[in-house]
Scaffold this active site. Structure first.
Site, PDB file in Angstrom:
ATOM      1  N   ASN A  75     -20.723 -37.341   4.531  1.00 19.78           N
ATOM      2  CA  ASN A  75     -21.155 -36.007   4.112  1.00 19.78           C
ATOM      3  C   ASN A  75     -20.112 -35.547   3.110  1.00 19.78           C
ATOM      4  O   ASN A  75     -18.933 -35.801   3.314  1.00 19.78           O
ATOM      5  CB  ASN A  75     -21.168 -35.103   5.351  1.00 19.78           C
ATOM      6  CG  ASN A  75     -21.231 -33.642   4.994  1.00 19.78           C
ATOM      7  OD1 ASN A  75     -21.830 -33.280   3.991  1.00 19.78           O
ATOM      8  ND2 ASN A  75     -20.623 -32.819   5.807  1.00 19.78           N
ATOM      9  N   GLY A  76     -20.525 -34.900   2.012  1.00 20.91           N
ATOM     10  CA  GLY A  76     -19.544 -34.393   1.041  1.00 20.91           C
ATOM     11  C   GLY A  76     -19.645 -35.130  -0.278  1.00 20.91           C
ATOM     12  O   GLY A  76     -20.689 -35.722  -0.594  1.00 20.91           O
TER      13      GLY A  76
ATOM     14  N   GLU B 205     -28.036  -6.709  -9.440  1.00 24.86           N
ATOM     15  CA  GLU B 205     -28.097  -7.476  -8.199  1.00 24.86           C
ATOM     16  C   GLU B 205     -27.403  -6.723  -7.056  1.00 24.86           C
ATOM     17  O   GLU B 205     -27.916  -6.695  -5.931  1.00 24.86           O
ATOM     18  CB  GLU B 205     -27.460  -8.867  -8.429  1.00 24.86           C
ATOM     19  CG  GLU B 205     -27.342  -9.746  -7.204  1.00 24.86           C
ATOM     20  CD  GLU B 205     -28.669 -10.043  -6.498  1.00 24.86           C
ATOM     21  OE1 GLU B 205     -29.744  -9.735  -7.043  1.00 24.86           O
ATOM     22  OE2 GLU B 205     -28.602 -10.545  -5.366  1.00 24.86           O
TER      23      GLU B 205
ATOM     24  N   ARG C 200     -29.218 -27.671   6.879  1.00 27.99           N
ATOM     25  CA  ARG C 200     -28.275 -27.851   5.776  1.00 27.99           C
ATOM     26  C   ARG C 200     -28.995 -28.219   4.473  1.00 27.99           C
ATOM     27  O   ARG C 200     -28.385 -28.171   3.407  1.00 27.99           O
ATOM     28  CB  ARG C 200     -27.262 -28.944   6.138  1.00 27.99           C
ATOM     29  CG  ARG C 200     -26.492 -28.605   7.410  1.00 27.99           C
ATOM     30  CD  ARG C 200     -25.809 -29.812   7.988  1.00 27.99           C
ATOM     31  NE  ARG C 200     -24.688 -30.251   7.192  1.00 27.99           N
ATOM     32  CZ  ARG C 200     -23.450 -29.795   7.301  1.00 27.99           C
ATOM     33  NH1 ARG C 200     -23.174 -28.848   8.183  1.00 27.99           N
ATOM     34  NH2 ARG C 200     -22.481 -30.270   6.558  1.00 27.99           N
TER      35      ARG C 200
ATOM     36  N   CYS D  85     -25.153 -32.626   2.929  1.00 27.43           N
ATOM     37  CA  CYS D  85     -25.588 -33.670   3.860  1.00 27.43           C
ATOM     38  C   CYS D  85     -25.113 -33.345   5.275  1.00 27.43           C
ATOM     39  O   CYS D  85     -24.317 -32.431   5.480  1.00 27.43           O
ATOM     40  CB  CYS D  85     -24.988 -35.011   3.466  1.00 27.43           C
ATOM     41  SG  CYS D  85     -25.217 -35.454   1.744  1.00 27.43           S
TER      42      CYS D  85
ATOM     43  N   LYS E  84     -38.643 -13.389   3.435  1.00 31.87           N
ATOM     44  CA  LYS E  84     -37.798 -14.271   2.605  1.00 31.87           C
ATOM     45  C   LYS E  84     -38.622 -14.916   1.494  1.00 31.87           C
ATOM     46  O   LYS E  84     -38.132 -15.115   0.389  1.00 31.87           O
ATOM     47  CB  LYS E  84     -37.172 -15.344   3.506  1.00 31.87           C
ATOM     48  CG  LYS E  84     -36.208 -16.298   2.815  1.00 31.87           C
ATOM     49  CD  LYS E  84     -34.873 -15.674   2.575  1.00 31.87           C
ATOM     50  CE  LYS E  84     -33.906 -16.587   1.859  1.00 31.87           C
ATOM     51  NZ  LYS E  84     -32.838 -15.820   1.184  1.00 31.87           N
TER      52      LYS E  84
ATOM     53  N   TRP F 208     -28.460 -35.078   0.933  1.00 33.85           N
ATOM     54  CA  TRP F 208     -28.855 -34.179  -0.157  1.00 33.85           C
ATOM     55  C   TRP F 208     -28.259 -34.808  -1.409  1.00 33.85           C
ATOM     56  O   TRP F 208     -27.045 -34.857  -1.558  1.00 33.85           O
ATOM     57  CB  TRP F 208     -28.298 -32.781   0.077  1.00 33.85           C
ATOM     58  CG  TRP F 208     -28.773 -31.793  -0.953  1.00 33.85           C
ATOM     59  CD1 TRP F 208     -28.675 -31.898  -2.308  1.00 33.85           C
ATOM     60  CD2 TRP F 208     -29.441 -30.557  -0.716  1.00 33.85           C
ATOM     61  NE1 TRP F 208     -29.240 -30.810  -2.921  1.00 33.85           N
ATOM     62  CE2 TRP F 208     -29.713 -29.973  -1.971  1.00 33.85           C
ATOM     63  CE3 TRP F 208     -29.834 -29.891   0.443  1.00 33.85           C
ATOM     64  CZ2 TRP F 208     -30.353 -28.741  -2.105  1.00 33.85           C
ATOM     65  CZ3 TRP F 208     -30.458 -28.665   0.292  1.00 33.85           C
ATOM     66  CH2 TRP F 208     -30.723 -28.109  -0.962  1.00 33.85           C
TER      67      TRP F 208
ATOM     68  N   HIS G 138     -27.414   9.107 -20.565  1.00 30.81           N
ATOM     69  CA  HIS G 138     -28.683   9.513 -21.184  1.00 30.81           C
ATOM     70  C   HIS G 138     -29.645  10.142 -20.167  1.00 30.81           C
ATOM     71  O   HIS G 138     -30.865  10.048 -20.344  1.00 30.81           O
ATOM     72  CB  HIS G 138     -29.348   8.317 -21.868  1.00 30.81           C
ATOM     73  CG  HIS G 138     -28.588   7.807 -23.069  1.00 30.81           C
ATOM     74  ND1 HIS G 138     -28.475   8.520 -24.233  1.00 30.81           N
ATOM     75  CD2 HIS G 138     -27.871   6.673 -23.263  1.00 30.81           C
ATOM     76  CE1 HIS G 138     -27.743   7.838 -25.109  1.00 30.81           C
ATOM     77  NE2 HIS G 138     -27.352   6.704 -24.537  1.00 30.81           N
TER      78      HIS G 138
ATOM     79  N   LYS H 222     -29.140  -5.492  -3.546  1.00 31.36           N
ATOM     80  CA  LYS H 222     -28.608  -5.792  -2.199  1.00 31.36           C
ATOM     81  C   LYS H 222     -28.433  -4.503  -1.411  1.00 31.36           C
ATOM     82  O   LYS H 222     -28.770  -4.435  -0.227  1.00 31.36           O
ATOM     83  CB  LYS H 222     -27.240  -6.505  -2.268  1.00 31.36           C
ATOM     84  CG  LYS H 222     -27.222  -7.908  -2.788  1.00 31.36           C
ATOM     85  CD  LYS H 222     -27.800  -8.951  -1.867  1.00 31.36           C
ATOM     86  CE  LYS H 222     -29.251  -9.176  -2.195  1.00 31.36           C
ATOM     87  NZ  LYS H 222     -29.569 -10.308  -3.045  1.00 31.36           N
TER      88      LYS H 222
ATOM     89  N   GLU I 175     -31.832  -3.145  -0.416  1.00 30.95           N
ATOM     90  CA  GLU I 175     -32.537  -4.036   0.494  1.00 30.95           C
ATOM     91  C   GLU I 175     -32.049  -3.915   1.936  1.00 30.95           C
ATOM     92  O   GLU I 175     -32.859  -3.915   2.865  1.00 30.95           O
ATOM     93  CB  GLU I 175     -32.314  -5.471  -0.018  1.00 30.95           C
ATOM     94  CG  GLU I 175     -33.106  -6.539   0.647  1.00 30.95           C
ATOM     95  CD  GLU I 175     -32.850  -7.909  -0.003  1.00 30.95           C
ATOM     96  OE1 GLU I 175     -31.914  -8.055  -0.810  1.00 30.95           O
ATOM     97  OE2 GLU I 175     -33.598  -8.835   0.326  1.00 30.95           O
TER      98      GLU I 175
HETATM   99  O1  M6R Z   1     -37.515 -17.412  -3.553  1.00 29.69           O
HETATM  100  P1  M6R Z   1     -37.362 -16.599  -4.825  1.00 29.69           P
HETATM  101  O2  M6R Z   1     -35.997 -16.715  -5.410  1.00 29.69           O
HETATM  102  O3  M6R Z   1     -38.436 -16.873  -5.817  1.00 29.69           O
HETATM  103  O4  M6R Z   1     -37.569 -15.097  -4.352  1.00 29.69           O
HETATM  104  C1  M6R Z   1     -37.641 -14.053  -5.284  1.00 29.69           C
HETATM  105  C2  M6R Z   1     -37.314 -12.736  -4.650  1.00 29.69           C
HETATM  106  O5  M6R Z   1     -38.261 -12.402  -3.666  1.00 29.69           O
HETATM  107  C3  M6R Z   1     -35.948 -12.790  -3.983  1.00 29.69           C
HETATM  108  O6  M6R Z   1     -34.982 -13.169  -4.927  1.00 29.69           O
HETATM  109  C4  M6R Z   1     -35.532 -11.446  -3.380  1.00 29.69           C
HETATM  110  O7  M6R Z   1     -35.414 -10.494  -4.396  1.00 29.69           O
HETATM  111  C5  M6R Z   1     -34.247 -11.612  -2.622  1.00 29.69           C
HETATM  112  N1  M6R Z   1     -34.485 -12.196  -1.337  1.00 29.69           N
HETATM  113  C6  M6R Z   1     -33.491 -10.343  -2.483  1.00 29.69           C
HETATM  114  O8  M6R Z   1     -32.276 -10.558  -1.847  1.00 29.69           O
END
Ligand code: M6R
Length: 595
Positions: free
Chosen positions: A102-103, A470, A29, A2, A590, A76, A493, A474, A477
């Protein structure tokens, strides 16, 4: 998360547009409801509802609100569903006090019972209302405002900040305990807010508030007092000179770093939200009765699905199929029916690949649940039952805090499904803080050794396998290096042939898998490679790995969650070292709303 904002001016005047603009500047937020209150003499004008700032402001004509003092709040939902009555600000029993918070007030349920038993009028289920009644309780017993706030502070458990005012007065009061709070001092007004972006368009002269401080705001001055003993605190205002963008980054060089460091706080938020949530009960009932359960997502969200499926199997003995959303249609759709359940996971709630799978699954009659960060997104509208990730906006393209809250949510569901005591999960935020503070310097120390390489591996096993995937994502990416995430046992393997002198291989070690990981480490080091281990302090890892990035002691499942934090930091620092902008990597978006 919030957000609150309050302003005190010298005389009655139009405040509506100031409150709307302040609310707009807190929207980053994340929120589901909006409210505003103005105080003019003996009159409080309160307007609030569920919806976006501009929609609610237009529907309730916020622009015409006048007064000498005003409060706005973005909510929120944590305690109480998103609804008009649960939206903030709130009135006290007889309507002469108004406040917003907030909180999280974690003893909200007990407090509401007490207030009702004492004869107070409790209108909502929201913990912001409890802040108002907690002060009312002591005002009604004859204490002055500061003393009432000091006493209320003892009653209100949790992390929060609130702002409150009374009719026929010229002040607002605010208090901080765990949630952010900043005061602005302008010409003929003062204001207070959860964060700087709502203050800076009005004034750049500010006071940063510490936990345990009570602020009294008049139009021409502010006073700080300690909640412990009521003594006055002297603090000189400071002048903010940074640009608005720098301010929005909260002092961090990039949004990604800020969001990495927000993980403990948002984990706390989502755990509060999950406890006692009706949607959790609904989701668990569906999962228990299902013939087959699927966790479906893309990219980072898919890695969370994979982690969730490992936790469900290991903790609750429940086999779940994690699926990359586009593969769901060709591989599983022909076999699903009404007895099956899918949890569709997406930060944005707009990823086309996920929505395609959702639509196809719904057409087949499958029960479809959602796990999303963006409230109001297509995924949240299309699923009858969905759980929010409670992360606020995630601005940087690489997902960080939304991933960990997806994992925390799956961990919580697995604990509940298993009938396990979920209290150990309350340690996650503090363990994340310890992990981040210990990892920062250890990660920076290994960046120079990895920087020359544009090719590397990141390996994990069991619950650390999704974290390795993951971490590799990162690294790819935002550093533009190729990093392959893999099950550690698969490395021998074939990929082992890549190892040459100093070739970097990262091993994410679960505490129960150390012997297996040590074997993998030796396969790399005996061929001249550099094995970088991430795991709890362990003499076997220490003796065999080239480097050990340490994690705090924790259960295997929590440890696996923690292990992704150093990987996020590694990707971040390597990206910055290479001169890239980790927030906006080339070619990426994004939200992927295309096939
Ligand atoms: O909004 P979403 O979680 O559905 O997005 C899926 C992927 O495009 C997203 O997780 C993407 O792999 C990340 N931004 C990578 O850091």
């Amino acid at each position: 998360m919030c957000g609150i904002f309050g302003i005190v001016t010298e005389k009655d005047q139009p405040l509506g547009s100031i409150l709307i603009e302040a609310a707009r500047r807190l929207t980053y937020r994340g929120y589901d409801s909006v409210g505003a209150a103005t105080i003019s003499g003996s009159r409080i004008d309160l307007r609030k509802d569920v919806g976006k700032v501009d929609e609610v402001a237009e529907r309730y004509h916020f622009a015409e609100m006048t007064g000498s003092r005003g409060i706005t709040q973005l909510r929120w939902a944590t305690f109480g569903a998103p609804s008009q009555v649960n939206a903030q600000p709130h009135l006290d029993s007889d309507g002469d006090l108004v406040g917003a918070h907030n909180g999280n007030v974690v003893n909200n349920v007990e407090l509401r019972q007490q207030f009702m038993a004492e004869g107070m009028t409790v209108r909502s289920h929201n913990d912001g209302e409890s802040c108002v009644h907690a002060v009312e309780r002591y005002i009604d017993r004859g204490y002055d405002f500061i003393e009432a706030i000091r006493r209320a502070y003892q009653d209100l458990q949790g992390d929060y900040a609130y702002v409150i005012g009374q009719i026929n007065d010229d002040k607002l009061y605010a208090v901080k305990k765990g949630s952010g709070l900043v005061v602005g001092i302008g010409e003929g007004f003062t204001c207070v807010s959860s964060d700087l972006p709502s203050i800076l368009p009005l004034t750049r002269k500010i006071l940063r508030i510490q936990d345990g401080e009570i602020i009294t705001l008049w139009a021409d001055r502010v006073e700080l007092r300690s909640v412990t003993d009521g003594r006055l605190i002297e603090r000189e205002p400071e002048r903010v000179t940074e640009t608005m963008e720098a301010v929005q980054k909260g002092g961090y060089a990039h949004f990604m770093l800020k969001e990495i460091h927000e993980q403990p706080q948002v984990a706390r938020e989502v755990l509060h939200r999950l406890a006692g949530s009706a949607e959790v009960d609904q989701a668990l009932a569906a999962i228990r009765n299902a013939r087959q359960v699927y966790f479906i997502g893309c990219g980072t969200s898919y890695h969370a699905c994979l982690a969730g499926s490992v936790y469900f199997a290991q903790l609750a003995g429940k086999a779940v199929i994690p699926v990359l959303a586009p593969q769901f249609i060709p591989q599983y759709l022909p076999a699903v029916n009404r007895q099956d359940v899918g949890i569709f996971v997406s930060q944005s709630g707009e990823t086309k690949d996920v929505l395609n799978a959702l639509q196809a699954a719904q057409a087949q009659g499958m029960t479809c649940l959602g796990l999303a960060n963006v409230i109001g997104s297509t995924l949240t509208k299309a699923t009858a039952c969905w759980l929010p990730l409670c992360c606020g906006y995630e601005i940087s393209v690489p997902a960080t805090k939304t991933f960990t809250n997806q994992v925390v949510t799956f961990l919580y569901l697995a604990y509940r499904l298993a009938g396990k005591d979920d209290r150990p999960l309350e340690d996650i935020p503090a363990l994340m803080e310890q992990t981040l503070s210990a990892a920062e310097s250890q990660i920076q120390a290994i960046v120079p050794a990895i920087n020359p390489w544009n090719d590397m591996y990141c390996l994990g096993y069991g619950a650390t396998y999704p974290m390795a995937l993951e971490g590799a994502l990162k690294l790819k990416e935002i550093t533009y290096a190729h990093c392959e995430g893999m099950l550690s046992t698969e490395f021998k393997h074939g990929p082992l042939s890549a190892v040459t002198d100093n070739y970097p291989v990262i091993f994410v070690a679960g505490p129960q898998d150390v012997p297996l990981i040590v074997s993998g480490i030796n396969e790399v080091t005996c061929r001249g490679g550099r094995a970088i281990a991430i795991g709890q302090e362990d003499s076997r890892l220490r003796a065999n790995a080239s480097d050990l990035i340490t994690l705090p002691a924790a259960s295997p499942e929590i440890s696996s969650l923690l292990s992704v934090l150093p990987l996020q930091l590694l990707a971040y620092h390597l990206s910055v070292e290479r001169g890239y902008d980790p927030d906006f990597p080339r070619n990426l978006s994004k939200t992927l709303t295309v096939d």
